[in-house]
Design an enzyme around this catalytic site. Sequence first.
Site, PDB file in Angstrom:
ATOM      1  N   LYS A   2       0.863  -1.179   0.000  1.00 20.02           N
ATOM      2  CA  LYS A   2       0.000   0.000   0.000  1.00 20.02           C
ATOM      3  C   LYS A   2       0.895   1.222   0.000  1.00 20.02           C
ATOM      4  CE  LYS A   2      -4.445   0.771   0.044  1.00 20.02           C
ATOM      5  NZ  LYS A   2      -5.508  -0.139  -0.420  1.00 20.02           N
TER       6      LYS A   2
ATOM      7  N   ASP B  83      -6.832   4.108  -4.678  1.00 21.43           N
ATOM      8  CA  ASP B  83      -7.532   3.945  -3.396  1.00 21.43           C
ATOM      9  C   ASP B  83      -8.190   5.311  -3.140  1.00 21.43           C
ATOM     10  OD1 ASP B  83      -7.695   1.865  -1.007  1.00 21.43           O
ATOM     11  OD2 ASP B  83      -7.394   3.796  -0.053  1.00 21.43           O
TER      12      ASP B  83
HETATM   13  P1  NDP Z   1     -12.964   7.352  -3.029  1.00 24.25           P
HETATM   14  O1  NDP Z   1     -11.932   8.387  -2.848  1.00 24.25           O
HETATM   15  O2  NDP Z   1     -13.523   7.117  -4.374  1.00 24.25           O
HETATM   16  O3  NDP Z   1     -14.190   7.626  -2.038  1.00 24.25           O
HETATM   17  C1  NDP Z   1     -13.993   7.687  -0.674  1.00 24.25           C
HETATM   18  C2  NDP Z   1     -15.298   8.077  -0.012  1.00 24.25           C
HETATM   19  O4  NDP Z   1     -15.149   7.940   1.393  1.00 24.25           O
HETATM   20  C3  NDP Z   1     -15.684   9.534  -0.255  1.00 24.25           C
HETATM   21  O5  NDP Z   1     -17.072   9.628  -0.258  1.00 24.25           O
HETATM   22  C4  NDP Z   1     -15.081  10.238   0.948  1.00 24.25           C
HETATM   23  O6  NDP Z   1     -15.713  11.440   1.288  1.00 24.25           O
HETATM   24  C5  NDP Z   1     -15.321   9.209   2.022  1.00 24.25           C
HETATM   25  N1  NDP Z   1     -14.326   9.362   3.079  1.00 24.25           N
HETATM   26  C6  NDP Z   1     -12.970   9.309   2.962  1.00 24.25           C
HETATM   27  N2  NDP Z   1     -12.390   9.538   4.128  1.00 24.25           N
HETATM   28  C7  NDP Z   1     -13.387   9.757   5.001  1.00 24.25           C
HETATM   29  C8  NDP Z   1     -13.430  10.053   6.378  1.00 24.25           C
HETATM   30  N3  NDP Z   1     -12.288  10.156   7.097  1.00 24.25           N
HETATM   31  N4  NDP Z   1     -14.666  10.185   6.957  1.00 24.25           N
HETATM   32  C9  NDP Z   1     -15.804  10.082   6.232  1.00 24.25           C
HETATM   33  N5  NDP Z   1     -15.820   9.811   4.915  1.00 24.25           N
HETATM   34  C10 NDP Z   1     -14.643   9.643   4.325  1.00 24.25           C
HETATM   35  O7  NDP Z   1     -12.332   6.005  -2.429  1.00 24.25           O
HETATM   36  P2  NDP Z   1     -12.754   4.497  -2.687  1.00 24.25           P
HETATM   37  O8  NDP Z   1     -14.225   4.404  -2.905  1.00 24.25           O
HETATM   38  O9  NDP Z   1     -11.838   3.945  -3.687  1.00 24.25           O
HETATM   39  O10 NDP Z   1     -12.360   3.837  -1.292  1.00 24.25           O
HETATM   40  C11 NDP Z   1     -13.302   3.700  -0.223  1.00 24.25           C
HETATM   41  C12 NDP Z   1     -12.830   2.591   0.699  1.00 24.25           C
HETATM   42  O11 NDP Z   1     -12.760   1.358  -0.041  1.00 24.25           O
HETATM   43  C13 NDP Z   1     -11.440   2.770   1.315  1.00 24.25           C
HETATM   44  O12 NDP Z   1     -11.431   2.167   2.593  1.00 24.25           O
HETATM   45  C14 NDP Z   1     -10.543   1.968   0.372  1.00 24.25           C
HETATM   46  O13 NDP Z   1      -9.359   1.542   1.011  1.00 24.25           O
HETATM   47  C15 NDP Z   1     -11.455   0.794   0.081  1.00 24.25           C
HETATM   48  N6  NDP Z   1     -11.165   0.022  -1.121  1.00 24.25           N
HETATM   49  C16 NDP Z   1     -11.036   0.615  -2.342  1.00 24.25           C
HETATM   50  C17 NDP Z   1     -10.802  -0.160  -3.465  1.00 24.25           C
HETATM   51  C18 NDP Z   1     -10.743   0.410  -4.837  1.00 24.25           C
HETATM   52  O14 NDP Z   1     -10.604  -0.369  -5.790  1.00 24.25           O
HETATM   53  N7  NDP Z   1     -10.866   1.722  -5.017  1.00 24.25           N
HETATM   54  C19 NDP Z   1     -10.601  -1.616  -3.357  1.00 24.25           C
HETATM   55  C20 NDP Z   1     -10.839  -2.145  -2.042  1.00 24.25           C
HETATM   56  C21 NDP Z   1     -11.087  -1.330  -0.969  1.00 24.25           C
HETATM   57  P3  NDP Z   1     -15.064  12.860   0.829  1.00 24.25           P
HETATM   58  O15 NDP Z   1     -15.286  12.918  -0.652  1.00 24.25           O
HETATM   59  O16 NDP Z   1     -15.833  13.881   1.593  1.00 24.25           O
HETATM   60  O17 NDP Z   1     -13.609  12.802   1.195  1.00 24.25           O
HETATM   61  O1  2IT Z   2      -7.704  -1.887  -1.046  1.00 23.59           O
HETATM   62  C1  2IT Z   2      -7.600  -2.349  -2.205  1.00 23.59           C
HETATM   63  O2  2IT Z   2      -7.724  -3.555  -2.430  1.00 23.59           O
HETATM   64  C2  2IT Z   2      -7.349  -1.420  -3.308  1.00 23.59           C
HETATM   65  N1  2IT Z   2      -7.307  -0.215  -3.084  1.00 23.59           N
HETATM   66  C3  2IT Z   2      -7.132  -1.930  -4.695  1.00 23.59           C
HETATM   67  C4  2IT Z   2      -5.723  -2.427  -4.874  1.00 23.59           C
HETATM   68  C5  2IT Z   2      -5.338  -2.795  -6.284  1.00 23.59           C
HETATM   69  O3  2IT Z   2      -4.118  -3.026  -6.467  1.00 23.59           O
HETATM   70  O4  2IT Z   2      -6.178  -2.875  -7.183  1.00 23.59           O
END
Ligand code: NDP
Ligand code: 2IT
Length: 449
Positions: free
Chosen positions: A130, A170
């Site tokens: 990460k 992420d």
């Molecule tokens: P995005 O940046 O697309 O969206 C994140 C969302 O979470 C936004 O709505 C943001 O709000 C909100 N958020 C972030 N930090 C906070 C906080 N401290 N308190 C409240 N809301 C918060 O990220 P992703 O959708 O990609 O990621 C979301 C989660 O999923 C994370 O935990 C990430 O690690 C996990 N994840 C992502 C993957 C991927 O492929 N993208 C894969 C697997 C897991 P705001 O816009 O106001 O900041």
């Molecule tokens: O938390 C996760 O699994 C991710 N943000 C995606 C990682 C990746 O290499 O696609």
Amino acid sequence: MSFSLSAKYDSLSAFLESRAPNEPEFHQAVSEVIDDIKPIIDQSDAYKAANIFERLVEPERMISFQVAWQTDAGEIEVNRGYRVQFNGAIGAYKGGLRFHPTVNPSVLKFLAFEQTFKNALTGLPMGGAKGGSDFDPTGRSEAEIMRFCGAFMQELHRHIGPDIDVPAGDINVGGREIGYLFGAYRRITGHFQGVLTGKDESYAGSAMRTEATGYGVMYFLSDMLEAHDDGLDGKTVIISGAGNVATYAAEKAIALGGKVISLSDSSGFVHDPEGLTQEKIDWVRAHKSKPGASLQPYVDKFGGDWSEGKTPWGLEGDIAAPCATQNELDGDAAKTLVKNGIKAVIEGANMPSTTDAKEVFQSKKVLFAPGKAANAGGVAVSGLEISQNRKRQSDDAEDIDASLRTIMSNIHAACVEEGKRDGHVDYTKGANVAGLRKVADAMVAQGVA
Ligand code: NDP
Ligand code: 2IT
């Protein structure tokens, strides 16, 4: 402890405080696997002889670097960049990059530690990593984000490569940022290669990578409900977050017959009792693409209620899907959800439930799918993107979606197989044990220097 934790430590917390002081999120992630993996290590002379536990909780490599970049006003700002290459036993390091002011070594170590288990569960050859930066994109212009990505890659390029480490997105790193990062890598090194995933399909990205995490979350939920003689059709779903994972989870939940009544962001949550639609989700995606935009204008456009500064866990529903960030759902929220009759919790985010919340769900026998299993669809399709880049060909969206569906079912089956506990399935135990076995076997086989 009967497995080989050095004798000078008389407890896990003493060990963690000594080896990783002041890293609460990392301690939390390790503490949450220990009870599940300890018996497996204890039963294996090979695992004990190889000191698997201590090696499993120590990153193989942590890189920290300066990112100096220029604002539109011509000022130089300095951020800190990181890459944590946690465990490479089963494949080149793989995991996302996060740009958020809360990024620090503890957060990245917890994420990379969990990524190691998650990647093992996909069945694809990927180690756990990460990275990211404490850069806050809120209010930054597109040009500033581009320059920041360029400055970040100015250092990161030394540490990644198709056989070394393949980052992805992420929080706050989506298709736009991956494009700028990839462009910077190509200009710096002169190589066009599969060094990042989540690329656009116009430059060797995979179909379905954008959708994969959220869709995979709902595929896993379908399997989990089906295994308990239930289904998503007609269920009310409470989702937090408004980003990549949340919006594609919402889209798939609706496609599978669910009614999604909320989304949230760091400024509050929307309750839409009529339910989200594709039109509403498309609007959210476009609106939230501006760094720092609040979700609040949703209610002016589509109706519903806005709750400033609150999380949606007080709503009544059948399913809770936390898809925003770590520790966004605490013990009190879990109690409220249970009181309101929640049937299942599916973690789209990484470690969104606090330890207290997990204990509440477990004691009340609420179906609970941990992020390291439920959100593995994203990195799984990243793995398929790596394969496509290797063969210099692209697979069809339908084929990728079918592979994603199969991988999520396989992960579900592995959790059921390894998660049996007192006549029910403990999906967390299943994910921890299945992930551990694969990584530990590879570590034993490879010995030490
Ligand atoms: P995005 O940046 O697309 O969206 C994140 C969302 O979470 C936004 O709505 C943001 O709000 C909100 N958020 C972030 N930090 C906070 C906080 N401290 N308190 C409240 N809301 C918060 O990220 P992703 O959708 O990609 O990621 C979301 C989660 O999923 C994370 O935990 C990430 O690690 C996990 N994840 C992502 C993957 C991927 O492929 N993208 C894969 C697997 C897991 P705001 O816009 O106001 O900041
Ligand atoms: O938390 C996760 O699994 C991710 N943000 C995606 C990682 C990746 O290499 O696609």
